[in-house]
Write a protein that holds these residues in place. Structure first.
Motif, PDB file in Angstrom:
ATOM      1  N   LYS A  18       0.811  -1.210   0.000  1.00 24.54           N
ATOM      2  CA  LYS A  18       0.000   0.000   0.000  1.00 24.54           C
ATOM      3  C   LYS A  18       0.854   1.275   0.000  1.00 24.54           C
ATOM      4  O   LYS A  18       0.561   2.213  -0.748  1.00 24.54           O
ATOM      5  CB  LYS A  18      -1.013   0.003   1.161  1.00 24.54           C
ATOM      6  CG  LYS A  18      -0.439  -0.350   2.523  1.00 24.54           C
ATOM      7  CD  LYS A  18      -1.543  -0.660   3.520  1.00 24.54           C
ATOM      8  CE  LYS A  18      -1.055  -0.660   4.957  1.00 24.54           C
ATOM      9  NZ  LYS A  18       0.112  -1.562   5.207  1.00 24.54           N
ATOM     10  N   SER A  19       1.911   1.298   0.821  1.00 31.97           N
ATOM     11  CA  SER A  19       2.786   2.484   0.835  1.00 31.97           C
ATOM     12  C   SER A  19       3.499   2.652  -0.500  1.00 31.97           C
ATOM     13  O   SER A  19       3.627   3.766  -1.018  1.00 31.97           O
ATOM     14  CB  SER A  19       3.826   2.377   1.953  1.00 31.97           C
ATOM     15  OG  SER A  19       3.260   2.797   3.175  1.00 31.97           O
ATOM     16  N   THR A  20       3.985   1.550  -1.053  1.00 32.11           N
ATOM     17  CA  THR A  20       4.680   1.621  -2.339  1.00 32.11           C
ATOM     18  C   THR A  20       3.751   2.182  -3.416  1.00 32.11           C
ATOM     19  O   THR A  20       4.163   3.037  -4.208  1.00 32.11           O
ATOM     20  CB  THR A  20       5.181   0.219  -2.749  1.00 32.11           C
ATOM     21  OG1 THR A  20       5.975  -0.309  -1.701  1.00 32.11           O
ATOM     22  CG2 THR A  20       5.990   0.284  -4.031  1.00 32.11           C
ATOM     23  N   PHE A  21       2.501   1.714  -3.399  1.00 29.30           N
ATOM     24  CA  PHE A  21       1.555   2.222  -4.385  1.00 29.30           C
ATOM     25  C   PHE A  21       1.323   3.718  -4.193  1.00 29.30           C
ATOM     26  O   PHE A  21       1.304   4.492  -5.155  1.00 29.30           O
ATOM     27  CB  PHE A  21       0.228   1.455  -4.283  1.00 29.30           C
ATOM     28  CG  PHE A  21      -0.800   1.938  -5.253  1.00 29.30           C
ATOM     29  CD1 PHE A  21      -0.645   1.706  -6.623  1.00 29.30           C
ATOM     30  CD2 PHE A  21      -1.906   2.667  -4.818  1.00 29.30           C
ATOM     31  CE1 PHE A  21      -1.586   2.168  -7.529  1.00 29.30           C
ATOM     32  CE2 PHE A  21      -2.846   3.138  -5.732  1.00 29.30           C
ATOM     33  CZ  PHE A  21      -2.689   2.884  -7.085  1.00 29.30           C
ATOM     34  N   LEU A  22       1.202   4.139  -2.912  1.00 26.98           N
ATOM     35  CA  LEU A  22       0.986   5.554  -2.624  1.00 26.98           C
ATOM     36  C   LEU A  22       2.143   6.393  -3.166  1.00 26.98           C
ATOM     37  O   LEU A  22       1.957   7.430  -3.798  1.00 26.98           O
ATOM     38  CB  LEU A  22       0.845   5.757  -1.106  1.00 26.98           C
ATOM     39  CG  LEU A  22       0.380   7.136  -0.667  1.00 26.98           C
ATOM     40  CD1 LEU A  22      -1.130   7.268  -0.877  1.00 26.98           C
ATOM     41  CD2 LEU A  22       0.705   7.399   0.803  1.00 26.98           C
ATOM     42  N   ARG A  23       3.368   5.900  -2.923  1.00 27.44           N
ATOM     43  CA  ARG A  23       4.566   6.633  -3.349  1.00 27.44           C
ATOM     44  C   ARG A  23       4.736   6.600  -4.876  1.00 27.44           C
ATOM     45  O   ARG A  23       5.425   7.446  -5.442  1.00 27.44           O
ATOM     46  CB  ARG A  23       5.811   6.063  -2.673  1.00 27.44           C
ATOM     47  CG  ARG A  23       5.877   6.386  -1.171  1.00 27.44           C
ATOM     48  CD  ARG A  23       6.827   5.438  -0.435  1.00 27.44           C
ATOM     49  NE  ARG A  23       8.187   5.552  -0.955  1.00 27.44           N
ATOM     50  CZ  ARG A  23       9.042   6.503  -0.596  1.00 27.44           C
ATOM     51  NH1 ARG A  23       8.658   7.403   0.291  1.00 27.44           N
ATOM     52  NH2 ARG A  23      10.228   6.550  -1.107  1.00 27.44           N
TER      53      ARG A  23
END
Lengths: 248, 725
Positions: free
Chosen positions: A46-51
């Motif tokens: 989820k964080s990777t997608f956000l970034r």
């Protein structure tokens, strides 16, 4: 289905760190004024997608379109796009060599987006909204964790973003600081800001989110309204995850 | 307060560290006389005397072969320790090694510190130039740069010539680098011992020796520390004599020099007969060494006049009085003029010329004293100099005249004791006394007949050099007849006490303060050069290092690659190698000459800049990368974020590293001495070469470095505070 303007359109996004495939075909649409909360176990992507949305992570495959601009296209001027996407980090990432107000005005002044007077005036207004009006000249090292995160939100808002990305904004805070930060975010949502939030604050998600997205092992397993996700999740793994968090 | 303590403790440690090896020496020295295994130091590269043959570990050369044969005959064993010439000489002076054989010329200065064997090789100094050079004489060297090897007799000789012919000098620690400097054209010429130069050219050096007189002709000797290892010295002398007698000596020399030696000898002699004349180092007014190293005095003037009138040339070989007599007695030198008194004993080994001076003991008194007769000395105090003939004479007449005696160790103090009136009179050799009075000592010589008179004469080895002796006698007679003899005498002794100045003081004060004050200008200029190099190196290396560091955190992979390569090369290369490469290698590649200062500066900037670049990049990397991300997320480009956010914080982290690097740079300037830049360390080496006072000189040098480093640290901290970090 949704007559609002499409702000973010991600299609079939793949991303690996070395041999570790973190995103395995993620697609997601976010419309104007929508608040989307992303949940899921750690390492689920989820964080990777956000970034990836503001290209702090470059993607390997697929496309991400923000306001009709393909950010994954190398020819895109990414700095221009980023100016319209605000981002708040888990560890605040404030500029340690600058005081409170200079943290806010640094970007618009460096990029010549505003005159110094405009920048300062706007920064002061924002400081009032985040409750830091009296700390204008303090060095950032003297702020508490909650104050730091509220300052970080003000810093992002100074650029008048169309979209705000929040990457676990309360995870590094002491429990008594969490409320203040969430209140600022709640106000922001009420004003109609388009927001994508990665968080473990389930109460906040249930209350503020228009949609909740469940990530697991690099894919989105469920994408629905908070009522459905929290009360009758269709996916077994989503159910397990929510139970674990709520009963923890 | 605390810092001060640390400073003094550091100093103390250094001083103690320096003293300990000295105190050990005495023990080693005492034991050394009974042993039969010796440590002999030598120069690591000094062909044809000491060198390694290709692909061979063992050292060969004239020195090595002689030593080997002598050890065989005299039945002792030894270990050879090759090192730089300066270190080799120092090691023996310090007692760390027993002896040195390294093509080391016998000089008066060295004889004060070492005991020396009979000379085993005759040599002299020549200068060599590049093959295509048009330089033919000393005069052509005017304004040019001349390369010298630190601490060699050739270097000292060149320094004597320097004022007269007005050339610049540059120093090297190694012969090859010196030769290369001339071949490359950085220097116009180099001074070297004749056989060494000859051998070098024979084996392919692209140099030539212009036709010239052999300078400063003298001999090479085997040296041991003064007062120690007398057994070893005896063995060496005995062995050498045997080798010379059985022809082995000639074999060894022939092995390395072939017949080349004789051709040079002819060259230097020219048409006039040439003699080597030994003399004492300092025996005013007969032999006086002026500050410029030239010898004057009654003997010298007489010899010069006679050589002109009788048509011969000579090379003066100043050495200790004892060595001077010995070298003539055994035929190493052709004649001696050294205030040598004619005695029956000496007549057995020498043939004497007619006497050219009559001397005896006299006594002198204060100008205002009312003492006219020796009987007036009754119950008065008389000043004597310990161990002199005049003192012995005074003692012998003490009872008769009833005076009291007071001893002094040096003439000047003795004279002054009489001048101020503590003593009423002093006893002294007549010419010496007259010379002192002429040079301003406020004494007078009452009318008296000199006692124990003796005749001074010129001497040659018994039965040899009759032509020289004859020429001297004829010349002397002519001098006396023409009145020139009296002129010379008057020049040094005066008829009355006129104040015509003739400076001839050669004594050097070798105490720490003496060294400091008499060489103040040398130290200051050395320190100045060190500071000049340091300041420029610090400034430029810091800027270059910052540029490198910024390249190191660039977004561009190619730029980062350039950074890594530069750091890899210049941090990896030893400073000394880099210095040689730039100074000697670069002109070879580019054809552009480069000054030692420029080469030194470039070396330091490249080396220190690489270290600076590495820690600058490290400082930037040490700033929390989240701040860069935050700036990028706001749309700020990488370079602007670097400048506005990362660098200000990184620089703050780097400040201690910068101060540290400044200190390292200051110390690293000492390495630049290797390419001949006369900074503080090189100044020290030169002084040690001249005075042999390694302990005191390096102590002073070390102290100066510490003081400068302290100041530099304070200054850096002050600036740091002022910048508001």
């Amino acid at each position: 289905m949704n007559d609002k303007v499409l702000k973010i359109h991600a299609e079939n996004v793949y991303k690996s760190f070395g041999k570790n495939e973190v995103l395995k075909g993620v697609s997601l649409d976010v419309h104007e004024n929508e608040v989307v909360v992303m949940i899921g176990p750690s390492g689920s992507g989820k964080s990777t997608f956000l970034r990836a949305i503001n290209q702090l992570e470059k993607i390997d495959k697929g496309s991400i379109i923000v306001d009709n601009v393909d950010v994954s296209d190398p020819k895109t001027n990414i700095n221009k796009v980023r100016q319209r996407i605000g981002m708040v980090f888990q560890n605040f990432n404030l500029f340690n060599n600058k005081n409170v107000i200079d943290n806010i005005t640094y970007a618009p002044l460096t990029l010549k987006k505003m005159t110094p007077d405009e920048a300062v005036e706007k920064a002061r207004r924002l400081l009032v909204t985040v409750g830091l009006a009296d700390r204008e000249k303090s060095p950032v090292s003297q702020l508490s964790g909650g104050q730091k995160q509220r300052l970080a939100i003000a810093r992002a808002l100074e650029m008048d973003p169309d979209v705000m990305l929040f990457d676990e904004p309360t995870s590094a805070l002491d429990p008594e600081m969490v409320g203040d930060v969430l209140n600022v975010m709640r106000d922001l949502a009420k004003q109609g800001m388009t927001m994508i939030i990665v968080t473990h604050e389930m109460g906040f998600a249930r209350q503020v989110a228009d949609r909740v997205v469940f990530f697991d092992q690099g894919v989105i397993l469920e994408d629905d309204s908070p009522e459905i996700i929290f009360n009758q999740p269709k996916n077994v793994r989503a159910k397990e995850f929510i139970n674990k968090i709520i009963n923890a | 307060m605390r810092k001060k303590y640390y400073f003094f403790i550091t100093l103390l440690t250094i001083i103690v560290g320096l003293i300990i090896p000295f105190s050990n020496n005495t023990n080693i020295g005492v034991a050394a006389d009974e042993k039969s295994h010796y440590t002999i130091t030598t120069d690591s590269t000094y062909p044809p005397f000491d060198f390694q043959k290709e692909n061979q570990k063992e050292y060969v050369g004239i020195d090595m072969d002689l030593l080997k044969e002598i050890a065989k005959i005299e039945n002792f064993t030894y270990r050879v320790k090759p090192m730089s010439f300066n270190m080799a000489a120092q090691a023996v002076a310090n007692g760390q090694a027993d002896g040195i054989i390294a093509g080391m010329a016998i000089t008066p200065e060295r004889e004060q510190i070492y005991d020396v064997s009979t000379p085993y090789f005759k040599t002299g100094v020549v200068f060599a130039v590049a093959k295509n050079s048009k330089i033919k004489s000393y005069e052509d060297l005017k304004g040019k740069k001349v390369a010298l090897k630190t601490g060699t007799a050739a270097a000292n000789y060149a320094l004597e010539l320097q004022k007269k012919y007005d050339f610049n000098v540059t120093y090297f620690n190694d012969s090859n680098i010196m030769y290369n400097d001339v071949i490359e054209g950085n220097s116009a010429a180099c001074f070297e011992d004749q056989p060494v130069m000859q051998y070098g050219i024979q084996t392919g050096l692209k140099l030539k020796i212009p036709e010239q007189k052999l300078g400063n002709a003298g001999g090479y000797g085997f040296f041991v520390k003064k007062g120690q290892n007398s057994q070893l010295l005896k063995k060496f002398n005995r062995g050498l004599k045997k080798l010379q007698n059985n022809g082995k000596y000639d074999q060894i020399v022939g092995r390395y020099l072939g017949s080349a030696k004789s051709s040079v000898t002819k060259e230097k002699k020219g048409n006039l007969p040439h003699y080597n004349i030994a003399t004492d180092v300092t025996f005013p007014p007969f032999e006086i060494q002026a500050k410029n190293g030239k010898y004057t005095g009654i003997d010298m003037d007489i010899l010069e006049s006679i050589s002109k009138s009788q048509g011969f040339t000579y090379t003066l070989k100043p050495m200790s009085f004892n060595s001077a007599t010995q070298t003539v007695a055994n035929g190493q030198n052709d004649g001696i003029i050294s205030g040598l008194t004619v005695t029956d004993e000496r007549r057995k080994v020498f043939d004497f010329s007619n006497s050219y001076f009559r001397s005896g003991f006299i006594w002198a008194v204060n100008k205002d004293a009312k003492i006219n007769n020796i009987k007036d000395l009754k119950n008065q105090t008389v000043a004597l100099k310990t161990g002199t003939g005049s003192a012995d004479y005074a003692k012998s007449i003490q009872k008769k005249y009833g005076f009291k005696i007071k001893y002094f160790n040096d003439s000047n103090t003795m004279y002054n004791d009489v001048v101020v009136g503590n003593s009423v009179a002093c006893f002294e050799d007549e010419p010496v006394m007259r010379y002192a009075i002429k040079n301003g000592i406020n004494l007078t010589i009452p009318k008296q007949t000199p006692a124990n008179t003796g005749e001074y004469a010129f001497a040659v080895q018994k039965g040899k050099n009759a032509a020289l002796l004859k020429a001297f006698n004829i010349g002397l007679k002519e001098l006396k007849e023409s009145g020139k003899y009296d002129q010379i005498k008057a020049k040094y002794l005066g008829s009355k006490a006129d104040t015509n100045k003739e400076v001839g003081n050669t004594k050097e004060d070798n105490s720490v303060w003496g060294l400091l004050s008499s060489n103040r200008e040398m130290f200051l200029s050395g320190l100045g050069n060190t500071m000049l190099l340091t300041v420029f190196a610090i400034l430029i290396a810091s800027v270059w290092g910052l540029i490198l560091g910024i390249m190191g955190v660039s977004e561009n992979r190619f730029v980062r690659g350039v950074y890594s390569t530069i750091i890899y090369i210049f941090r990896g290369l030893p400073l000394l190698v880099l210095a040689f490469f730039i100074y000697i290698g670069l002109p070879n590649l580019t054809g552009v000459k480069i000054s030692t200062f420029a080469a030194g500066l470039l070396t330091l900037v490249l080396n220190e800049g690489a270290y600076t670049g590495a820690f600058v990049k490290g400082g930037f990397d040490a700033v929390d990368p989240g701040q860069m991300e935050a700036a990028r997320a706001l749309g700020v480009p990488y370079n602007q974020a670097m400048r506005g956010i990362i660098m200000p914080q990184g620089l703050k982290i780097m400040i201690p590293s910068f101060i540290n690097q400044f200190i390292i740079t200051l110390k690293d300037t000492s390495i630049i001495s290797a390419i001949g830049f006369v900074e503080l360390t090189q100044t020290g080496q030169l002084l040690v070469a001249r005075t042999q006072k390694g302990f005191a000189v390096y102590g002073i040098v070390a102290l100066i470095y510490l003081i400068v480093i302290t100041v530099l640290t304070w200054l850096s901290k002050f600036i740091e505070k002022r910048l508001g970090f």
